[in-house]
Motif scaffolding. Sequence first.
Motif, mmCIF file in Angstrom:
data_model
loop_
_atom_site.group_PDB
_atom_site.id
_atom_site.type_symbol
_atom_site.label_atom_id
_atom_site.label_comp_id
_atom_site.label_asym_id
_atom_site.label_seq_id
_atom_site.Cartn_x
_atom_site.Cartn_y
_atom_site.Cartn_z
ATOM 1 N N HIS A 112 -8.952 3.818 13.866
ATOM 2 C CA HIS A 112 -8.547 2.595 12.735
ATOM 3 C C HIS A 112 -9.450 1.581 12.614
ATOM 4 O O HIS A 112 -9.256 0.946 13.457
ATOM 5 C CB HIS A 112 -7.143 2.285 12.876
ATOM 6 N N THR A 115 -11.180 -3.041 8.902
ATOM 7 C CA THR A 115 -10.445 -4.234 8.329
ATOM 8 C C THR A 115 -11.457 -5.377 8.421
ATOM 9 O O THR A 115 -11.572 -6.333 7.556
ATOM 10 C CB THR A 115 -9.475 -4.398 9.201
ATOM 11 N N GLN A 151 -6.610 5.874 7.059
ATOM 12 C CA GLN A 151 -6.864 5.022 6.186
ATOM 13 C C GLN A 151 -6.108 3.599 6.318
ATOM 14 O O GLN A 151 -5.024 3.389 7.045
ATOM 15 C CB GLN A 151 -6.198 5.610 4.830
ATOM 16 N N ILE A 153 -4.390 0.105 7.001
ATOM 17 C CA ILE A 153 -3.277 -0.510 6.607
ATOM 18 C C ILE A 153 -3.410 -1.687 5.701
ATOM 19 O O ILE A 153 -4.486 -2.032 5.665
ATOM 20 C CB ILE A 153 -2.403 -1.043 7.899
ATOM 21 N N PRO A 154 -2.598 -2.393 4.871
ATOM 22 C CA PRO A 154 -2.733 -3.295 3.858
ATOM 23 C C PRO A 154 -3.307 -4.471 4.433
ATOM 24 O O PRO A 154 -3.026 -4.862 5.735
ATOM 25 C CB PRO A 154 -1.367 -3.537 3.230
ATOM 26 N N ASP A 161 -6.460 -6.601 -0.321
ATOM 27 C CA ASP A 161 -5.971 -5.072 -0.189
ATOM 28 C C ASP A 161 -6.809 -4.342 -1.151
ATOM 29 O O ASP A 161 -6.717 -3.068 -1.156
ATOM 30 C CB ASP A 161 -4.505 -5.204 -0.473
ATOM 31 N N VAL A 164 -9.390 -3.093 0.532
ATOM 32 C CA VAL A 164 -8.860 -2.006 1.414
ATOM 33 C C VAL A 164 -8.768 -0.515 0.802
ATOM 34 O O VAL A 164 -9.286 0.461 1.172
ATOM 35 C CB VAL A 164 -7.566 -2.381 2.370
ATOM 36 N N ARG A 165 -8.179 -0.670 -0.528
ATOM 37 C CA ARG A 165 -7.772 0.448 -1.298
ATOM 38 C C ARG A 165 -9.058 1.212 -1.670
ATOM 39 O O ARG A 165 -9.227 2.335 -1.607
ATOM 40 C CB ARG A 165 -6.758 -0.119 -2.327
ATOM 41 N N ASN A 168 -10.542 3.000 1.077
ATOM 42 C CA ASN A 168 -9.272 4.164 1.457
ATOM 43 C C ASN A 168 -9.490 5.122 0.628
ATOM 44 O O ASN A 168 -9.495 6.341 1.072
ATOM 45 C CB ASN A 168 -8.034 3.482 1.563
ATOM 46 N N ASN A 189 -2.791 9.196 6.620
ATOM 47 C CA ASN A 189 -2.440 7.941 5.511
ATOM 48 C C ASN A 189 -1.753 7.007 6.208
ATOM 49 O O ASN A 189 -0.469 6.855 6.232
ATOM 50 C CB ASN A 189 -1.675 8.597 4.407
ATOM 51 N N HIS A 191 -1.976 3.765 5.338
ATOM 52 C CA HIS A 191 -1.738 2.338 4.338
ATOM 53 C C HIS A 191 -0.393 2.539 3.785
ATOM 54 O O HIS A 191 0.376 1.291 3.578
ATOM 55 C CB HIS A 191 -2.863 2.692 3.217
ATOM 56 N N SER A 192 -0.054 3.664 3.409
ATOM 57 C CA SER A 192 1.512 3.707 2.615
ATOM 58 C C SER A 192 2.421 3.664 3.653
ATOM 59 O O SER A 192 3.655 3.513 3.278
ATOM 60 C CB SER A 192 1.499 5.148 1.968
#
Length: 253
Positions: A112, A115, A151, A153-154, A161, A164-165, A168, A189, A191-192
């Motif tokens: 991970h 960030t 992916q 995290i937010p 974000d 980040v998206r 991702n 996954n 992020h969700s």
Amino acid sequence: MKRFLAAAAALAIAFTGLTGVANAESNGGVRIMPLGDSITHGTGVPGGYRIGLWQRLAAGRYTNDFVGSQFNGPGSLWDHDHEGHPGWRIDQIDANATGWMRTYNPRSVLLHIGTNDVLQNYNVAGAPGRLSTLIDHITAAAPNADVFVAQLIPIGWASGDAAVRTFNNALPGIVQGKVNAGKRVHLVNMHSAVSTADLSDGVHPNAAGYDKMAAVWYAALRSVPGSIGNPRAAAATGELAAATAGSAARATK
């Protein structure tokens, strides 16, 4: 800017619990390397997702050995080894990844990272390409390892974000390319699974958020045969539970 400064300051906070260079706590089990930045280290909650992951592995009767050059977390986390580096970007992890793989020879890698590329605004557009190169270096140095690529995290503010998206969104294609090349790489996954309500400072999860990460990692590992070995007999599980309880008791004295 205030949010960015607060997040940057959080990267440098003092940690409670055990911390430092790894003491190589080997449990003789299947080796797992938690790899990343402060979210792997556990900023705000020393041990982070590794606490909940360890608990789930133990409850599932798996015998595992967390590996890495770093060491932190509470006494109730039976194995404190990891490769989480607060403040580090993808390129900094990449500069050391080959050496870590050869030293610790993990069977599974939980990755991970990215960030800090966003937080530091470090050529964010090039971050997916850097991640792809990092994955190549990991798989070349540890060809028998399963590499689980999360992916991110937010981040708790809109512009962060959004970045980040975008990052991702590039990962499924990158991971599929590795799979097509015969590499043991898996997309996770993350992020969700974690919401902005699960963040303590807009970047790092609170205890509930880290536990949600742990649940996702555990499910991902269980979905890939061999990545965490096979469950042990119930008698051996009882021995591990007693040892873990003893570790927690010693930590409170």
